[in-house]
Design a protein around this motif. Structure first.
Motif, PDB file in Angstrom:
ATOM      1  N   ARG A 152       1.422  -1.556  -0.083  1.00  0.00           N
ATOM      2  CA  ARG A 152       0.366   0.123   0.235  1.00  0.00           C
ATOM      3  C   ARG A 152       0.983   1.664  -0.093  1.00  0.00           C
ATOM      4  NH1 ARG A 152      -4.191  -0.693   4.575  1.00  0.00           N
ATOM      5  NH2 ARG A 152      -2.032  -1.048   5.973  1.00  0.00           N
ATOM      6  N   THR A 171      -5.091   3.633   0.602  1.00  0.00           N
ATOM      7  CA  THR A 171      -6.356   2.190   1.455  1.00  0.00           C
ATOM      8  C   THR A 171      -6.374   1.382   1.033  1.00  0.00           C
ATOM      9  OG1 THR A 171      -7.756   3.184  -0.418  1.00  0.00           O
ATOM     10  CG2 THR A 171      -7.387   4.831   1.552  1.00  0.00           C
ATOM     11  N   GLY A 172      -5.507   0.374  -0.006  1.00  0.00           N
ATOM     12  CA  GLY A 172      -5.435  -0.005  -0.888  1.00  0.00           C
ATOM     13  C   GLY A 172      -4.423  -0.914  -1.308  1.00  0.00           C
ATOM     14  N   ARG A 212      -1.634  -0.654  -7.862  1.00  0.00           N
ATOM     15  CA  ARG A 212      -2.376  -0.810  -8.685  1.00  0.00           C
ATOM     16  C   ARG A 212      -1.994  -0.971 -10.122  1.00  0.00           C
ATOM     17  NH1 ARG A 212      -3.924  -6.296  -7.267  1.00  0.00           N
ATOM     18  NH2 ARG A 212      -4.504  -6.011  -5.413  1.00  0.00           N
ATOM     19  N   ALA A 234      -6.317   5.241  -6.393  1.00  0.00           N
ATOM     20  CA  ALA A 234      -5.839   3.967  -5.052  1.00  0.00           C
ATOM     21  C   ALA A 234      -7.768   3.248  -6.107  1.00  0.00           C
ATOM     22  CB  ALA A 234      -6.054   4.618  -4.725  1.00  0.00           C
ATOM     23  N   SER A 235      -8.055   2.311  -4.869  1.00  0.00           N
ATOM     24  CA  SER A 235      -9.356   1.794  -4.666  1.00  0.00           C
ATOM     25  C   SER A 235      -9.842   3.223  -4.851  1.00  0.00           C
ATOM     26  CB  SER A 235      -9.325   1.053  -3.250  1.00  0.00           C
ATOM     27  OG  SER A 235     -11.286   0.765  -3.846  1.00  0.00           O
ATOM     28  N   ASP A 236     -11.350   3.485  -5.561  1.00  0.00           N
ATOM     29  CA  ASP A 236     -12.541   4.682  -5.752  1.00  0.00           C
ATOM     30  C   ASP A 236     -11.892   5.864  -5.572  1.00  0.00           C
ATOM     31  OD1 ASP A 236     -14.409   2.850  -6.045  1.00  0.00           O
ATOM     32  OD2 ASP A 236     -14.504   2.812  -4.326  1.00  0.00           O
ATOM     33  N   GLY A 278     -13.289   1.536  -8.712  1.00  0.00           N
ATOM     34  CA  GLY A 278     -13.108   0.623  -7.540  1.00  0.00           C
ATOM     35  C   GLY A 278     -12.225   0.480  -8.099  1.00  0.00           C
ATOM     36  N   LYS A 279     -11.514  -0.800  -8.356  1.00  0.00           N
ATOM     37  CA  LYS A 279     -10.031  -1.591  -8.718  1.00  0.00           C
ATOM     38  C   LYS A 279      -9.694  -1.096  -9.893  1.00  0.00           C
ATOM     39  CE  LYS A 279      -9.764  -4.827  -5.153  1.00  0.00           C
ATOM     40  NZ  LYS A 279      -9.606  -6.370  -5.175  1.00  0.00           N
ATOM     41  N   SER A 328     -11.196  -0.282 -15.660  1.00  0.00           N
ATOM     42  CA  SER A 328     -11.306  -1.007 -14.778  1.00  0.00           C
ATOM     43  C   SER A 328     -12.698  -1.974 -15.064  1.00  0.00           C
ATOM     44  CB  SER A 328     -11.822  -1.032 -12.897  1.00  0.00           C
ATOM     45  OG  SER A 328     -13.316  -0.340 -13.168  1.00  0.00           O
ATOM     46  N   GLN A 381     -15.042  -5.539 -14.212  1.00  0.00           N
ATOM     47  CA  GLN A 381     -15.890  -6.475 -13.395  1.00  0.00           C
ATOM     48  C   GLN A 381     -16.438  -7.650 -13.891  1.00  0.00           C
ATOM     49  OE1 GLN A 381     -18.073  -4.873 -10.538  1.00  0.00           O
ATOM     50  NE2 GLN A 381     -18.292  -6.981  -9.152  1.00  0.00           N
TER      51      GLN A 381
END
Length: 635
Positions: free
Chosen positions: A211, A231-232, A235, A250-252, A273-274, A289, A291
């Motif tokens: 992180r 926070t995560g 990537r 980052a995440s969101d 999201g990711k 992203s 999903q």
């Protein structure tokens, strides 16, 4: 307040179903930010236009789910790796499989194209890194140093170094020419997911599952900065084009970082999201992203984002930050040339094409799903600029703007319209309006096409005189087009016999360079038509085209020269270096004479290219690439 900030700074562009099964990877075209490739568990690679809901092209051939995907720098090719460890490279303009490569023993997890040469680096779950010569279907080097999966690969902007990041929490820097490790960074405490070179300076950024983001000085080989814990897992990271700051997906949210000293300047809420990939195109950051079977795209207006200095992004004023602190890359001095690299690799590391690879290539296919978008973007290349649009033209908030539509004509004319444009008549009510208010074409002096009276000031003409001037220009245009049509019909009649060289010789004899350009534009789209004896006729014409004042002529000349160098330079070099044969071999002697003639002409072209390599803009980049391809002539 956060909601209001997100509404005017970031928004979702679109969401669409990309595959019939789960999407496993995706990649944006870095140079334009307008092309998107997706890979899925359905073993397909689909090509999309960003902000387009219909698939442009579907690429098949893999027998296992696609795990990794990447465009080359010009976005002419796309490479995809599968769970089985096989690689495939497609030529998007020709809509066909280019290469099928195998050698890895596990999933392909990372890919990157060399910025200049025809080389591709791949990383795998088998912990190995391979560098491939795409043109010769060979594995040039295999690097073995990581203890776990290689998660990300990146060539330096000058092409001399290759950086690799792995699940073993390490980052390794490789000398591409020597094929050995330069240094290793070990400050991360978890898998390293992403690495990015600074666009100008000797600086590297890395993002990890611990992180944090870390920055590395590539002159002193030490860490110079580290972010606070996010926070995560990190990537995606991308440097601002001017190199003044670093964006982290980052995440969101999107975070903006500076260094020396370390600081987070802004956090922009984004509902992605990711995020899986990001690219910057004229002050807009595009994030993607996925999903299950869906892909979502988001935009962030970087002109509303805070960055170093406490101000929002200033698109027209590059940041001088760091310009005096570190060395900058010297891109034209890359040493990764084809003949040198192949000689340095051992026989055990090289891999020749096998019958299995040939069979896989024959089984691969490129299915065009949307003919209009395909022809608009890829056919022909010079019909549409894939460079980023002007500021303000790309993706306004809450609107969907299609890519620009091409005007379709029965015959693609290469001669610029200015060549026969009628005289300019200034309208009486607006005597101050001149043609200088518009942007002038690259390499074209508009004054050459204006009447002498234009430079003396606007002249008020009566209706009859104005009509006479316009009609005079119209008659000139009709005469020119009629003559050109007759010449094209004559060339077409010879073309039916299948003798391309005879067609070109006829076009040259007509003393109409536009006919030569029209013919080259066709031959450039069909490399299979190129022969060595054709090169001896085309090279003198290319020298004239590269020095033409017409932009389209220069572009056609660059494309033809690039094709000749890629297809015939290895043959020319090997023929000239080969020892004399015993006895009389007429075929060999003829080939030797043709190679000598081509080499002499290429030396002349090398001097022309060197004088133009310092130009800026699209042609400047083309001449720099040609300079690199011509570099072996000096050895």
């Amino acid at each position: 307040m956060a909601g209001a900030h997100a509404t005017k700074t970031s928004w979702r562009l679109q969401e669409f179903v990309a595959h019939s099964s789960n999407v496993s990877c995706l990649a944006l075209g870095r140079s334009s930010g307008r092309l998107l490739a997706t890979g899925g568990e359905d073993c397909k690679v689909n090509i999309w236009g960003v902000n387009k809901s219909n698939c442009i092209m579907s690429l098949t051939g893999h027998n296992n789910p696609v795990e990794c995907i990447q465009f080359n720098s010009s976005e002419e090719q796309v490479a995809a790796g599968s769970q089985s460890g096989s690689l495939r490279v497609w030529d998007l303009e020709a809509a066909k499989i280019l290469r099928s490569l195998s050698g890895h023993k596990a999933n392909i997890t990372s890919l990157d194209f060399h910025p200049f040469g025809d080389y591709l680096a791949s990383g795998s779950m088998d912990t190995n890194i391979k560098v491939w010569d795409v043109r010769r279907k060979g594995c040039v080097f295999t690097y073995k140093s990581h203890s776990q999966a290689v998660r990300y690969l990146a060539f330096s902007p000058d092409g001399k170094w290759l950086a690799s990041a792995g699940d073993d929490s390490t980052i390794k820097l490789w000398d591409v020419t020597a094929g050995k490790t330069i240094t290793e960074f070990t400050a991360h405490t978890a898998a390293v997911n992403i690495i990015q070179f600074h666009p100008n300076e000797y600086l590297l950024a890395s993002g990890s599952s611990d992180r944090t983001i870390k920055l590395w000085d590539l002159e002193k080989f030490k860490m110079i900065g580290s972010s606070d814990v996010e926070t995560g897992a990190v990537r995606c990271v991308v440097f601002d084009p001017d190199g003044g700051c670093l964006y982290s997906g980052a995440s969101d949210s999107l975070r903006v970082y500076g260094w020396e000293p370390d600081r987070c300047f802004d956090v922009v809420p984004v509902g992605w999201g990711k995020v899986a990939d990001m690219a910057i195109c004229h002050d807009k950051l595009i994030g993607l992203s996925h999903q299950q079977t869906n892909v979502s795209s988001y935009l962030v207006d970087l002109t509303r984002v805070k960055r170093p200095g406490g101000a929002v992004v200033q698109p027209t004023e590059p940041s001088p930050k760091g310009s005096t602190l570190r060395r900058s890359y010297e891109r034209p001095m890359t040493t990764c040339s084809g003949p040198q690299r192949v000689k340095q690799s051992s026989e055990s590391e090289r891999r020749s094409p096998s019958s299995e690879d040939e069979k896989e290539e024959n089984e691969s296919a490129a299915e065009i799903r949307n003919a209009d978008d395909y022809h608009e973007i890829f056919q022909p290349r010079n019909a549409i600029s894939r460079s980023p649009p002007k500021p303000g033209d790309l993706f306004p908030p809450h609107s969907l703007i299609p890519l620009p539509q091409l005007k379709k004509h029965p015959i693609a004319m290469s001669t610029p319209v200015q060549r026969v444009e009628p005289t300019v008549v200034s309208a009486p009510p607006r005597p101050t309006a001149t043609a200088t208010t518009a942007a002038e074409p690259i390499g074209l002096n508009v004054a050459d096409f204006r009447p002498n009276s234009f430079h003396k000031g606007p002249e008020v003409l009566g209706d009859e005189e104005a009509q006479s001037q316009i009609k005079k220009g119209h008659d000139t245009m009709c005469v020119m087009l009629s003559s050109r049509q007759k010449n094209l019909e004559a060339v077409k009649a010879v073309w039916g016999s299948g003798d391309v060289k005879n067609c070109l010789d006829m076009a040259v004899a007509m003393n109409d360079r536009s006919i030569v350009v029209d013919l080259l534009n066709i031959v450039n789209l069909k490399p299979v038509l190129w022969k060595l004896d054709l090169c001896t006729s085309i090279l003198p014409q290319i020298e004239e085209l590269l020095q033409s004042k017409y932009e389209s002529y220069v572009q056609t000349g660059c494309m033809s020269l690039k094709l000749i160098l890629k297809r015939f330079w290895p043959l020319i070099s090997e023929t000239l270096k080969a020892p004399p044969s015993l006895g009389v071999d007429i075929t060999r002697e003829e080939r030797l004479q043709k190679c000598k003639a081509c080499f002499k002409q290429l030396k002349n072209l090398s001097n022309v290219v060197k004088t133009k390599a310092d130009q800026v803009g699209r042609h400047g980049s083309a001449f720099k690439e040609l300079q690199l391809l011509l570099a072996p002539l000096d050895y």
